[in-house]
Design a protein around this motif. Structure first.
Motif, short mmCIF file in Angstrom:
data_model
loop_
_atom_site.label_atom_id
_atom_site.label_comp_id
_atom_site.label_asym_id
_atom_site.label_seq_id
_atom_site.Cartn_x
_atom_site.Cartn_y
_atom_site.Cartn_z
N GLN A 150 0.06 9.23 75.65
CA GLN A 150 -1.34 9.09 76.06
C GLN A 150 -1.93 10.39 76.61
OE1 GLN A 150 -3.79 6.83 75.94
NE2 GLN A 150 -2.56 5.48 74.69
N ALA A 151 -1.20 11.49 76.49
CA ALA A 151 -1.66 12.77 77.04
C ALA A 151 -2.89 13.29 76.29
CB ALA A 151 -0.54 13.79 76.97
N ASN A 152 -3.73 14.03 77.01
CA ASN A 152 -4.86 14.72 76.37
C ASN A 152 -4.36 15.71 75.33
OD1 ASN A 152 -5.46 14.30 79.40
ND2 ASN A 152 -7.52 14.51 78.56
N ARG A 153 -3.29 16.41 75.68
CA ARG A 153 -2.74 17.44 74.80
C ARG A 153 -1.22 17.31 74.75
NH1 ARG A 153 -7.37 17.57 74.04
NH2 ARG A 153 -8.79 19.34 73.81
N LEU A 154 -0.65 17.53 73.56
CA LEU A 154 0.80 17.49 73.36
C LEU A 154 1.27 18.86 72.89
CD1 LEU A 154 1.18 14.05 71.53
CD2 LEU A 154 1.95 14.57 73.84
N ILE A 155 2.26 19.40 73.59
CA ILE A 155 2.88 20.67 73.24
C ILE A 155 4.33 20.37 72.86
CG2 ILE A 155 3.58 22.93 74.11
CD1 ILE A 155 1.33 22.59 76.23
N ALA A 156 4.80 20.95 71.77
CA ALA A 156 6.19 20.71 71.36
C ALA A 156 6.87 22.03 71.03
CB ALA A 156 6.24 19.79 70.14
N PHE A 157 8.19 22.03 71.17
CA PHE A 157 8.99 23.18 70.79
C PHE A 157 9.29 23.11 69.30
CE2 PHE A 157 11.14 23.73 75.23
CZ PHE A 157 9.91 24.08 75.76
N ASN A 158 9.19 24.24 68.64
CA ASN A 158 9.53 24.33 67.22
C ASN A 158 11.04 24.56 67.11
OD1 ASN A 158 9.38 24.55 64.45
ND2 ASN A 158 8.63 26.67 64.47
N ASP A 159 11.78 23.47 67.20
CA ASP A 159 13.23 23.55 67.33
C ASP A 159 13.86 22.33 66.68
OD1 ASP A 159 15.69 24.72 68.86
OD2 ASP A 159 15.65 22.60 69.42
N ASP A 240 -12.36 17.24 77.98
CA ASP A 240 -12.37 16.13 77.02
C ASP A 240 -11.31 15.11 77.39
OD1 ASP A 240 -12.63 14.47 74.84
OD2 ASP A 240 -11.65 15.84 73.43
N THR A 241 -11.74 13.93 77.84
CA THR A 241 -10.78 12.88 78.23
C THR A 241 -10.38 11.99 77.06
OG1 THR A 241 -12.56 11.34 78.85
CG2 THR A 241 -11.75 12.83 80.56
N SER A 242 -10.96 12.22 75.89
CA SER A 242 -10.64 11.39 74.72
C SER A 242 -9.44 11.98 73.97
CB SER A 242 -11.85 11.31 73.79
OG SER A 242 -12.00 12.53 73.07
N LEU A 243 -9.09 11.30 72.87
CA LEU A 243 -8.02 11.79 72.00
C LEU A 243 -8.57 12.16 70.62
CD1 LEU A 243 -5.23 9.18 72.88
CD2 LEU A 243 -5.58 11.45 73.86
N LYS A 244 -9.86 12.41 70.54
CA LYS A 244 -10.47 12.66 69.24
C LYS A 244 -9.97 13.94 68.57
CE LYS A 244 -14.56 14.81 71.36
NZ LYS A 244 -16.03 14.66 71.57
#
Length: 266
Positions: A150-159, A240-244
């Motif tokens: 449900q996060a506004n932003r998702l960061i992932a490791f390229n691994d 921006d609180t949405s997930l658009k």
């Protein structure tokens, strides 16, 4: 307590090295207050606990205790910041192999525990808390839905150690009556089914994909890179609180079109 570290524990220690852990929680949910770009932030991780009261959740899975504890921590954060003009960022550090599967979990309502956690994160986002999911390992199934999705932003490791999916390969192979090898071959041609992070990125859910030298033993340049990504994500989330933003990728064109036509019809 005997506790084995997962990547979430490693990165929690790395990002808030001197911060005390919040007291009064189950051992498998670790919470520490730190900062992102010089501003207060709350970091939350689910970690393994070999002595977990529910054995099915001993390996870092999200079970009954974890779901309700996540809901409690996030909800309390919302309440504490209710009258503040600027809400604290909430950083979900994610390495969760699955929700906890077991008869006790089903009998005691794991669906409600996980829904409580997911709902709390959504409430935080809608209340103005920048919620950022930092995916350092696995983000699987209901565990990911409860902790981070449900996060506004998702960061992932390229691994190769990072996997985001609804179901593990062995389970998916059994369900589809395929071998794991046949499943991998099929999944590689269908981005939503694929297990590699590069295919997942095409779905538009990730805001950033980071190349990290060694996710299991972070070096100073890796930490700097992650801190910069968190800073950017928090700033973007405040506006921006949405997930658009998740609908902007090429492979989400049909999803965006369906939503557009549904709005037109209603």
């Amino acid at each position: 307590m005997s506790q084995k570290l997962n990547r979430a524990a490693v990165w929690l220690d790395t990002l808030v090295p001197d911060a005390p852990r919040m007291a009064g929680l189950c051992a498998s949910v670790q919470v520490a207050d730190g900062n992102v770009d010089g501003k207060p932030a709350r970091f939350i991780a689910v970690v393994p606990d070999a002595n977990n009261h529910y054995p099915r959740a001993a390996g870092g899975e999200v079970g009954l205790l974890e779901g309700w504890t996540l809901a409690k921590v996030v909800s309390e954060t919302i309440a504490e910041d209710a009258d503040k003009a600027e809400k604290r960022a909430i950083i979900a550090v994610i390495d969760v192999p699955s929700q906890a599967y077991g008869r006790r979990e089903e009998a005691f309502g794991i669906h409600q525990a996980l829904a409580g956690a997911a709902g709390a994160y959504a409430n935080a986002r809608l209340a103005g808390h920048p919620v950022v999911g930092l995916i350092v390992g696995k983000a699987m199934s209901g565990a990911f839905l409860a902790h981070g999705y449900q996060a506004n932003r998702l960061i992932a490791f390229n691994d190769q150690g990072v996997m985001i999916h609804a179901m593990g390969k062995e389970s998916a192979a059994r369900i589809t009556l395929r071998t794991v090898e046949a499943l991998e071959k099929l999944a590689a041609t269908i981005p939503p089914m694929a297990y590699d992070i590069s295919n997942y990125e095409t779905l538009g859910l990730l805001s950033t994909l980071l190349d990290i030298h060694n996710p299991d033993e972070p070096k100073s340049d890796d930490v700097t890179k992650v801190q910069a990504a968190l800073s950017t994500a928090v700033k973007e989330a405040r506006s921006d609180t949405s997930l658009k933003c998740r609908l902007l990728a090429k492979n989400r064109h049909s999803s965006a079109l369906v939503r557009e036509r549904m709005r037109a019809s209603w």
